[in-house]
Design an enzyme around this catalytic site. Structure first.
Site, mmCIF file in Angstrom:
data_model
loop_
_atom_site.group_PDB
_atom_site.id
_atom_site.type_symbol
_atom_site.label_atom_id
_atom_site.label_comp_id
_atom_site.label_asym_id
_atom_site.label_seq_id
_atom_site.Cartn_x
_atom_site.Cartn_y
_atom_site.Cartn_z
ATOM 1 N N GLU A 48 33.627 42.840 -9.799
ATOM 2 C CA GLU A 48 33.778 41.452 -9.319
ATOM 3 C C GLU A 48 35.218 41.221 -8.875
ATOM 4 O O GLU A 48 35.481 40.587 -7.853
ATOM 5 C CB GLU A 48 33.417 40.449 -10.426
ATOM 6 N N GLY B 108 38.291 32.795 -16.628
ATOM 7 C CA GLY B 108 39.016 32.819 -15.353
ATOM 8 C C GLY B 108 39.566 34.170 -14.942
ATOM 9 O O GLY B 108 40.571 34.229 -14.232
ATOM 10 N N ASN C 257 38.143 36.158 -12.826
ATOM 11 C CA ASN C 257 37.991 36.212 -11.362
ATOM 12 C C ASN C 257 39.070 35.387 -10.682
ATOM 13 O O ASN C 257 39.644 35.812 -9.671
ATOM 14 C CB ASN C 257 36.599 35.737 -10.938
ATOM 15 N N HIS D 47 28.201 36.422 -8.313
ATOM 16 C CA HIS D 47 27.074 36.500 -9.246
ATOM 17 C C HIS D 47 27.012 37.920 -9.813
ATOM 18 O O HIS D 47 27.072 38.886 -9.053
ATOM 19 C CB HIS D 47 25.781 36.155 -8.484
HETATM 20 C C1 GRF Z 1 31.539 36.408 -14.230
HETATM 21 O O1 GRF Z 1 30.714 37.485 -14.607
HETATM 22 C C2 GRF Z 1 30.872 35.638 -13.132
HETATM 23 O O2 GRF Z 1 30.191 36.438 -12.238
HETATM 24 C C3 GRF Z 1 29.912 34.806 -13.943
HETATM 25 O O3 GRF Z 1 30.632 34.399 -15.073
HETATM 26 C C4 GRF Z 1 31.634 35.357 -15.337
HETATM 27 C C5 GRF Z 1 32.930 34.591 -15.320
HETATM 28 O O4 GRF Z 1 34.007 35.340 -15.590
HETATM 29 N N1 GRF Z 1 29.333 33.751 -13.176
HETATM 30 P P1 GRF Z 1 35.482 34.785 -15.430
HETATM 31 O O5 GRF Z 1 35.530 33.356 -15.954
HETATM 32 O O6 GRF Z 1 35.878 34.893 -14.002
HETATM 33 O O7 GRF Z 1 36.283 35.689 -16.327
#
Ligand code: GRF
Length: 226
Positions: A180, A18, A20, A115
């Protein structure tokens, strides 16, 4: 579209640590996005995202896909929860399940995904490894709207990072993840501000937000020009 008087209601779906989600929580808290997360849903009870929601005082719940007969039933339970919370934008943040057609129909042009590659190159899984093995000199990340395909929806923002000679899958993933965390809140704010218009496969960004002049003279070279 007129200016909103209330904050955009976000529902965030996550499966993993999590980070992001955290970048979106932080951006909501510091006012850089005009939105509020009203619900976090994880399909995995052990997801770190649930703890992050709890720490931030956000309603979180686990809807475990293993407890459902199939994807349709699981999706229906998630849709019901999101409707119950009057979610306006669904944010997939490291959500490791493919959402079905009914889900996409339930939130038309209102689901975003991030992504860790420069789509349309490298859709699917293990994409940092694939980018590294391909010999490409750049990779990056993409925020896009979700359509019926896998990683095929209209692209909103991309960030480019170089692939370095001594990169491993881990080092490249970390460099991409840093970006991201920048572009996901930015894309959500563009949506909240009514600055995004989908035209076929393209997303048009309102001129005030598009930074066109700045971009006109920018190019990245790897290796850099001598
Ligand atoms: C990120 O690289 C996202 O793009 C991918 O999985 C990862 C998840 O990271 N789909 P987080 O759970 O947000 O740390």
């Amino acid at each position: 579209m007129g200016k909103r008087t209330t904050k955009l209601r976000l529902g965030v779906l996550a499966s993993g640590s999590g980070t992001n989600l955290q970048s979106i929580i932080d951006a909501c808290a510091n006012g850089s996005i005009d939105a509020q997360i009203v619900r976090v849903i994880c399909n995995n009870p052990a997801a770190g995202a649930l703890q992050r929601a709890e720490c931030a005082g956000i309603s979180g719940c686990c809807i475990n896909h293993r407890e459902f007969a199939g994807r349709g039933e699981f999706d229906a339970a998630v849709i019901e929860q999101l409707h119950h919370d009057a979610v306006e934008l669904v944010v997939l943040a490291g959500f490791m399940r493919i959402v079905g057609t009914d889900f996409v129909r339930a939130f038309p042009k209102r689901i975003m995904n991030i992504h860790p590659a420069l789509l349309p190159a490298f859709p699917g899984l293990q994409v940092q490894k694939k980018a590294l093995e391909s010999g490409a000199k750049f990779s990056g990340c993409t925020v896009h709207f979700v359509d019926d395909g896998v990683d095929t929806g209209p692209i909103i923002i991309q960030a480019v990072v170089p692939i370095l000679t001594d990169d491993t899958e881990e080092s490249l993933s970390a460099r991409i993840l840093e970006q991201e965390h920048r572009i996901y809140p930015q894309a959500i704010q563009l949506f909240a501000a009514g600055a995004l218009e989908i035209e076929g496969q393209r997303v048009n960004i309102a001129p005030a937000w598009a930074g066109a002049e700045q971009l006109r003279t920018q190019a990245l070279l790897n290796p850099p020009a001598p």
